[in-house]
Design an enzyme around this catalytic site. Sequence first.
Site, PDB file in Angstrom:
ATOM      1  N   PRO A  63       0.829  -1.199   0.000  1.00 50.06           N
ATOM      2  CA  PRO A  63       0.000   0.000   0.000  1.00 50.06           C
ATOM      3  C   PRO A  63       0.864   1.249   0.000  1.00 50.06           C
ATOM      4  O   PRO A  63       1.746   1.392   0.830  1.00 50.06           O
ATOM      5  CB  PRO A  63      -0.779  -0.102   1.318  1.00 50.06           C
ATOM      6  CG  PRO A  63       0.069  -0.978   2.183  1.00 50.06           C
ATOM      7  CD  PRO A  63       0.752  -1.940   1.268  1.00 50.06           C
ATOM      8  N   MET A  64       0.637   2.130  -0.946  1.00 52.70           N
ATOM      9  CA  MET A  64       1.358   3.393  -1.017  1.00 52.70           C
ATOM     10  C   MET A  64       0.390   4.454  -1.503  1.00 52.70           C
ATOM     11  O   MET A  64      -0.192   4.321  -2.568  1.00 52.70           O
ATOM     12  CB  MET A  64       2.528   3.303  -2.000  1.00 52.70           C
ATOM     13  CG  MET A  64       3.664   2.413  -1.528  1.00 52.70           C
ATOM     14  SD  MET A  64       4.642   3.172  -0.228  1.00 52.70           S
ATOM     15  CE  MET A  64       5.499   4.433  -1.133  1.00 52.70           C
TER      16      MET A  64
ATOM     17  N   CYS B 140       2.727   1.448  15.697  1.00 52.73           N
ATOM     18  CA  CYS B 140       2.914   1.071  17.100  1.00 52.73           C
ATOM     19  C   CYS B 140       3.132   2.323  17.958  1.00 52.73           C
ATOM     20  O   CYS B 140       3.687   3.307  17.495  1.00 52.73           O
ATOM     21  CB  CYS B 140       4.128   0.165  17.241  1.00 52.73           C
ATOM     22  SG  CYS B 140       3.959  -1.394  16.381  1.00 52.73           S
TER      23      CYS B 140
ATOM     24  N   ASN C  55       8.016  -6.077   4.879  1.00 49.00           N
ATOM     25  CA  ASN C  55       8.018  -4.901   4.010  1.00 49.00           C
ATOM     26  C   ASN C  55       9.182  -4.012   4.381  1.00 49.00           C
ATOM     27  O   ASN C  55       9.626  -3.991   5.522  1.00 49.00           O
ATOM     28  CB  ASN C  55       6.694  -4.138   4.153  1.00 49.00           C
ATOM     29  CG  ASN C  55       6.675  -2.859   3.350  1.00 49.00           C
ATOM     30  OD1 ASN C  55       6.565  -1.770   3.883  1.00 49.00           O
ATOM     31  ND2 ASN C  55       6.805  -2.994   2.041  1.00 49.00           N
TER      32      ASN C  55
ATOM     33  N   GLY D 288      12.082  -3.617   2.160  1.00 51.48           N
ATOM     34  CA  GLY D 288      13.352  -4.049   1.586  1.00 51.48           C
ATOM     35  C   GLY D 288      13.733  -3.420   0.267  1.00 51.48           C
ATOM     36  O   GLY D 288      14.761  -3.763  -0.313  1.00 51.48           O
TER      37      GLY D 288
END
Length: 451
Positions: free
Chosen positions: A17-18, A114, A174, A176
Amino acid sequence: MTVNTPLCFKGKKILAPMVRVGTLPMRLLALDYGADIVYCEELIDIKMLQCKRVINVLETVDFVAPNDRVVFRTCERERERVVFQMGSADAERALAVAKLVESDVAGIDINMGCPKEYSTKVEDTVNLVKRIEKTGIAAIAVHGRKKEERPQHPVHCDVIKAISEAVSIPVIANGGSHDFIKEYADIETFQKATAASSVMIARAAMWNPSVFRKEGFCPLKDVMQDYIKYAVRYDNHYTNTKYCLCQMLREQLETTQGKKLHAAQSTQEICEAFEMGDFYEETTAIFEAKKASLEIKVQDEDDQMEDPDVIKMAVRFDKREYPPQITPKMYLLEWCRKEKHPQPVYETVQRPLDRLFCSVVTVAEQKYRSTLWDKSKKLAEQAAAIVCLRTLGVAEGKLCEGENHLINKRKRGDQEPLISRDHGEDLAEPSHKKANFVEETSDMNVPKMPR
């Protein structure tokens, strides 16, 4: 770390998702080149709850905001492979959005960051993920950077690995693109480094969606042309199309073609910059012909549905012609009460083609409607009330009619609610309505677009 919690998930290779990247054309292109699952851009729950589901002539399912902006667009091809990513901090709203889109997507993903303390303690991050796992989610995606870090910072493979080893559900790695993923073979390298079950790719896929091809990259020119075809086919906004193409060009932005793209101010100009002007003209001509055909079809259907007993006029409701808070519907309701008739009943429909509304009001067993379609249900109902009032020769409350007795009643008794002495009801309340419905489907076929 930032985590995503898909309520449903399948597949191994993902277009992440972007925002401004996960639109329909880019998702379809990623599927063409081998992605198993694609994500939409993150959409906020409150915004989605304001949307209505509409079937578009483009053969897409659109979730449309009150201002007619398409918030989320999908299609049948990706229905079993697109994950809807939602930003939410409220369980009830999240559930409501999930129910709204569940028949059109393969999975629902709740995006969350978080708390700050979890960004610095790996042990606390693992404990948080274990707690999330117990809620019953199907998988968890981990963006391997701390809250304060940016894409240029190294991805924390060790943290993703610790999470992968701590839970029994699939973990999606995600982050990388900068350090690992330069070509297809690197996807497996990143997967092994994080011990994840799946890999989610964002920037590397945005730079060249053919990164998903086992056979290697396609020529960038071909990739960009394929993307433009989808952008035109699905009426993608030119600013998003331009942004995605600029991300693909990158170091070539200073070339002649790059400068033409940068100067483009429409989809047509983008096509011309890539020598695809003929494709644009041909595709646009097909849609214009289809639209004209549908308009004729809609008019024919309107004519066939016409009830000869319905009284019609070509009128619209213009609130500038009425005092504040006074409407034709209020006048019609008051007239019905005085004449001992049942309350007016409004039946409103929406055309799929142009999303305009038409309302029929029934008063004393007679039906009335305007022949003009309106942009909202409320305006269509007011227009129907005007037709009825004018047919009956009854005042409709316009400023030009002089003294307004409803306004005088509102001023009575220190602006107490307007009460009907005979019925004990507030005249400002909406009249009784049958269940209104919105047409969401169309059985009309769209011609295949040239590739």
